[in-house]
Design a protein around this motif. Structure first.
Motif, PDB file in Angstrom:
ATOM      1  N   ASP A   1      84.042  93.148  57.865  1.00 67.32           N
ATOM      2  CA  ASP A   1      83.973  94.578  58.181  1.00 67.32           C
ATOM      3  C   ASP A   1      85.311  95.079  58.728  1.00 67.32           C
ATOM      4  N   ALA A   2      85.903  94.305  59.646  1.00 70.21           N
ATOM      5  CA  ALA A   2      87.190  94.698  60.234  1.00 70.21           C
ATOM      6  C   ALA A   2      88.286  94.733  59.167  1.00 70.21           C
ATOM      7  N   ILE A   3      88.236  93.798  58.264  1.00 77.34           N
ATOM      8  CA  ILE A   3      89.226  93.752  57.181  1.00 77.34           C
ATOM      9  C   ILE A   3      89.070  94.982  56.295  1.00 77.34           C
ATOM     10  N   ALA A   4      87.835  95.333  55.989  1.00 72.91           N
ATOM     11  CA  ALA A   4      87.579  96.514  55.152  1.00 72.91           C
ATOM     12  C   ALA A   4      88.055  97.789  55.848  1.00 72.91           C
ATOM     13  N   GLU A   5      87.896  97.847  57.170  1.00 76.67           N
ATOM     14  CA  GLU A   5      88.357  99.024  57.920  1.00 76.67           C
ATOM     15  C   GLU A   5      89.870  99.184  57.848  1.00 76.67           C
ATOM     16  N   GLN A   6      90.572  98.094  57.629  1.00 77.28           N
ATOM     17  CA  GLN A   6      92.037  98.108  57.577  1.00 77.28           C
ATOM     18  C   GLN A   6      92.545  98.046  56.134  1.00 77.28           C
ATOM     19  N   ALA A   7      91.747  98.488  55.195  1.00 77.77           N
ATOM     20  CA  ALA A   7      92.081  98.355  53.772  1.00 77.77           C
ATOM     21  C   ALA A   7      93.448  98.926  53.424  1.00 77.77           C
ATOM     22  N   ASP A   8      93.857 100.003  54.084  1.00 75.40           N
ATOM     23  CA  ASP A   8      95.125 100.648  53.749  1.00 75.40           C
ATOM     24  C   ASP A   8      96.303 100.137  54.568  1.00 75.40           C
ATOM     25  N   GLU A   9      96.057  99.238  55.522  1.00 71.59           N
ATOM     26  CA  GLU A   9      97.135  98.750  56.378  1.00 71.59           C
ATOM     27  C   GLU A   9      97.150  97.226  56.356  1.00 71.59           C
ATOM     28  N   ALA A  10      97.964  96.668  55.452  1.00 74.63           N
ATOM     29  CA  ALA A  10      98.001  95.227  55.206  1.00 74.63           C
ATOM     30  C   ALA A  10      98.281  94.415  56.465  1.00 74.63           C
ATOM     31  N   GLU A  11      99.206  94.900  57.289  1.00 71.96           N
ATOM     32  CA  GLU A  11      99.558  94.142  58.497  1.00 71.96           C
ATOM     33  C   GLU A  11      98.378  94.059  59.458  1.00 71.96           C
ATOM     34  N   LEU A  12      97.688  95.159  59.663  1.00 72.41           N
ATOM     35  CA  LEU A  12      96.526  95.145  60.554  1.00 72.41           C
ATOM     36  C   LEU A  12      95.380  94.324  59.957  1.00 72.41           C
TER      37      LEU A  12
ATOM     38  N   ALA B   1     102.260  84.661  65.894  1.00 72.45           N
ATOM     39  CA  ALA B   1     103.516  84.926  66.602  1.00 72.45           C
ATOM     40  C   ALA B   1     104.622  85.269  65.621  1.00 72.45           C
ATOM     41  N   LYS B   2     104.712  84.525  64.544  1.00 73.35           N
ATOM     42  CA  LYS B   2     105.733  84.758  63.526  1.00 73.35           C
ATOM     43  C   LYS B   2     105.537  86.132  62.872  1.00 73.35           C
ATOM     44  N   TYR B   3     104.285  86.448  62.641  1.00 74.43           N
ATOM     45  CA  TYR B   3     103.940  87.702  61.973  1.00 74.43           C
ATOM     46  C   TYR B   3     104.257  88.909  62.841  1.00 74.43           C
ATOM     47  N   ILE B   4     103.937  88.812  64.107  1.00 71.79           N
ATOM     48  CA  ILE B   4     104.170  89.940  65.021  1.00 71.79           C
ATOM     49  C   ILE B   4     105.671  90.145  65.234  1.00 71.79           C
ATOM     50  N   ILE B   5     106.425  89.064  65.304  1.00 73.69           N
ATOM     51  CA  ILE B   5     107.875  89.145  65.535  1.00 73.69           C
ATOM     52  C   ILE B   5     108.615  89.595  64.275  1.00 73.69           C
ATOM     53  N   LYS B   6     108.044  89.298  63.127  1.00 72.94           N
ATOM     54  CA  LYS B   6     108.666  89.577  61.826  1.00 72.94           C
ATOM     55  C   LYS B   6     109.220  90.954  61.719  1.00 72.94           C
TER      56      LYS B   6
END
Length: 174
Positions: free
Chosen positions: A100-111, A169-174
């Motif tokens: 459900d959370a993934i579907a809510e973020q359908a337009d925002e790949a990072e989130l 951590a890598k993803y957030i710093i990217k």
């Protein structure tokens, strides 16, 4: 029983070996069923993932879960027990929440990726806790091979959780 200050403290739990074995198998069934559910659902996440390192982590997690299930098959044999479907309402609810959370973020790949990491972290933590409790029970069952197999499953779940933390951590710093 009371201590010197008069406060109550619990007595040591004394379970007969049959009661403990029944508890152990019941909870092993729950973990096994949850892992089977997870193996069926995790590959669906790969199509949703934006960050390639996360795709790798999901694939590795699926492979590790399959190895853990194979070890659990050995445990069933050692206990001369038959696998049965266990209740997985808690874990399946967590997995459904993740989708459900993934579907809510359908337009925002990072989130969307962060939601995946968040839920996979929670699932790995639950698995680690489950394996630790079963390891303690295995000591009472006096079966070192079962204890070792559970330790290997715990170690793999811990390694997967650490990998996910590193990716986050890598993803957030990217």
């Amino acid at each position: 029983m009371t201590n010197e200050s008069g406060k109550l403290f619990p007595k040591q739990i004394q379970l007969g070996s049959e009661k403990l074995k029944s508890f152990f198998i019941n909870h092993l069934n729950r973990i096994y069923s949850a892992k089977a559910h997870l193996v069926s659902k995790l590959p669906l996440l790969n199509d949703e993932v934006y960050f390639k390192d996360l795709q790798f982590a999901i694939q590795e997690t699926v492979e590790d879960v399959e190895k853990q299930m194979a070890r659990m098959d050995v445990i069933y044999e050692l206990l001369d027990a038959v696998k049965a479907d266990g209740s997985i309402n808690g874990l399946s609810g967590l997995i459904d929440d993740a989708f459900d959370a993934i579907a809510e973020q359908a337009d925002e790949a990072e989130l969307r990726d962060m939601s995946i990491i968040f839920y996979l972290q929670n699932i790995e933590s639950m698995e680690m806790a489950s394996f630790q409790v079963l390891q303690m029970a295995a000591v009472k069952l006096k079966n070192n091979q079962i204890k070792q197999l559970l330790q290997e499953n715990y170690d793999e779940a811990k390694a997967d959780r650490t990998l996910l933390l590193f990716i986050a951590a890598k993803y957030i710093i990217k």
